[in-house]
Design a protein around this motif. Structure first.
Motif, PDB file in Angstrom:
ATOM      1  N   GLU A 162      40.904  38.515  45.266  1.00 26.34           N
ATOM      2  CA  GLU A 162      39.637  39.349  45.172  1.00 26.34           C
ATOM      3  C   GLU A 162      39.384  39.604  46.637  1.00 26.34           C
ATOM      4  OE1 GLU A 162      35.406  40.312  43.295  1.00 26.34           O
ATOM      5  OE2 GLU A 162      36.374  38.045  43.355  1.00 26.34           O
TER       6      GLU A 162
ATOM      7  N   ALA B 297      39.267  47.909  38.681  1.00 22.45           N
ATOM      8  CA  ALA B 297      39.257  49.177  39.606  1.00 22.45           C
ATOM      9  C   ALA B 297      40.307  48.471  40.137  1.00 22.45           C
ATOM     10  CB  ALA B 297      38.465  49.490  39.957  1.00 22.45           C
ATOM     11  N   ALA B 298      40.367  47.467  41.163  1.00 19.54           N
ATOM     12  CA  ALA B 298      41.151  46.781  42.739  1.00 19.54           C
ATOM     13  C   ALA B 298      42.583  47.240  41.973  1.00 19.54           C
ATOM     14  CB  ALA B 298      40.757  46.060  42.876  1.00 19.54           C
TER      15      ALA B 298
ATOM     16  N   ARG C  10      35.010  45.618  38.471  1.00 21.72           N
ATOM     17  CA  ARG C  10      35.709  45.718  39.993  1.00 21.72           C
ATOM     18  C   ARG C  10      37.039  45.297  39.785  1.00 21.72           C
ATOM     19  NH1 ARG C  10      31.057  42.740  41.057  1.00 21.72           N
ATOM     20  NH2 ARG C  10      31.945  40.685  41.217  1.00 21.72           N
TER      21      ARG C  10
ATOM     22  N   GLU D 122      48.432  48.708  35.770  1.00 21.85           N
ATOM     23  CA  GLU D 122      47.592  48.232  34.729  1.00 21.85           C
ATOM     24  C   GLU D 122      47.564  47.018  34.487  1.00 21.85           C
ATOM     25  OE1 GLU D 122      49.857  48.317  30.339  1.00 21.85           O
ATOM     26  OE2 GLU D 122      50.771  49.558  31.447  1.00 21.85           O
ATOM     27  N   THR D 123      46.553  46.625  33.635  1.00 23.59           N
ATOM     28  CA  THR D 123      45.892  45.180  34.123  1.00 23.59           C
ATOM     29  C   THR D 123      46.136  44.923  32.026  1.00 23.59           C
ATOM     30  OG1 THR D 123      43.929  45.747  34.998  1.00 23.59           O
ATOM     31  CG2 THR D 123      43.371  43.609  33.667  1.00 23.59           C
TER      32      THR D 123
ATOM     33  N   GLU E  74      43.949  48.970  39.640  1.00 23.32           N
ATOM     34  CA  GLU E  74      44.689  50.065  39.514  1.00 23.32           C
ATOM     35  C   GLU E  74      44.791  51.249  40.566  1.00 23.32           C
ATOM     36  OE1 GLU E  74      41.369  52.287  36.507  1.00 23.32           O
ATOM     37  OE2 GLU E  74      42.012  51.187  35.070  1.00 23.32           O
ATOM     38  N   ALA E  75      43.220  50.653  41.774  1.00 18.23           N
ATOM     39  CA  ALA E  75      43.842  51.116  42.995  1.00 18.23           C
ATOM     40  C   ALA E  75      45.655  50.801  43.365  1.00 18.23           C
ATOM     41  CB  ALA E  75      42.830  50.756  43.971  1.00 18.23           C
ATOM     42  N   LYS E  76      45.558  50.079  43.415  1.00 13.99           N
ATOM     43  CA  LYS E  76      47.419  49.723  43.610  1.00 13.99           C
ATOM     44  C   LYS E  76      47.777  49.653  43.037  1.00 13.99           C
ATOM     45  CE  LYS E  76      45.118  45.433  45.361  1.00 13.99           C
ATOM     46  NZ  LYS E  76      45.161  45.395  47.509  1.00 13.99           N
ATOM     47  N   GLY E  77      47.747  49.965  41.796  1.00 13.16           N
ATOM     48  CA  GLY E  77      49.200  50.871  40.641  1.00 13.16           C
ATOM     49  C   GLY E  77      49.443  49.658  39.390  1.00 13.16           C
TER      50      GLY E  77
ATOM     51  N   TYR F 255      45.947  38.352  39.154  1.00 16.93           N
ATOM     52  CA  TYR F 255      44.847  38.694  40.335  1.00 16.93           C
ATOM     53  C   TYR F 255      43.733  37.845  39.593  1.00 16.93           C
ATOM     54  CZ  TYR F 255      40.822  41.597  42.115  1.00 16.93           C
ATOM     55  OH  TYR F 255      39.850  41.420  42.907  1.00 16.93           O
TER      56      TYR F 255
END
Length: 107
Positions: A106, A27-28, A24, A35-36, A30-33, A78
């Protein structure tokens, strides 16, 4: 691309809960642009046996040190729900604040 690390409490959580939370969070991000950057150290180098062979006495502190090293690669951190109750996450939060990383919580 901007990079972010995950700060995730793990104590008392099942492997499945940890994986689902990570998925989760990734994905959150990545949605904000973002890379983890990996902060889940599961290779043999970090096994309990390998650490003991290297003379590591404080295993949780070894993981925290590596996490802080990886934080140096990041623009943001995050924080997964429950971070406030996890000693390592609280330290990561203080480091992120002190060094000016963008802090994302989160939802």
């Amino acid at each position: 691309m901007k990079k972010a690390m995950l700060s995730q409490p793990m104590a008392g959580r099942s492997e499945q809960e940890i994986i689902e939370t990570r998925e989760r969070a990734i994905a959150a991000l990545e949605a904000k642009g973002f890379e983890t950057v990996n902060t889940l150290f599961t290779d043999e180098w970090y096994s309990e046996q390998a650490m003991k062979e290297r003379g590591v006495v404080q295993i949780p502190l070894c993981f925290l040190a590596k996490s802080l090293e990886n934080m140096s690669l990041c623009h943001a951190a995050y924080f997964c729900k429950g971070w406030e109750q996890a000693r390592g996450c609280r330290i990561e939060h203080e480091a992120a604040k002190a060094y000016g990383l963008e802090i994302i919580y989160e939802e």
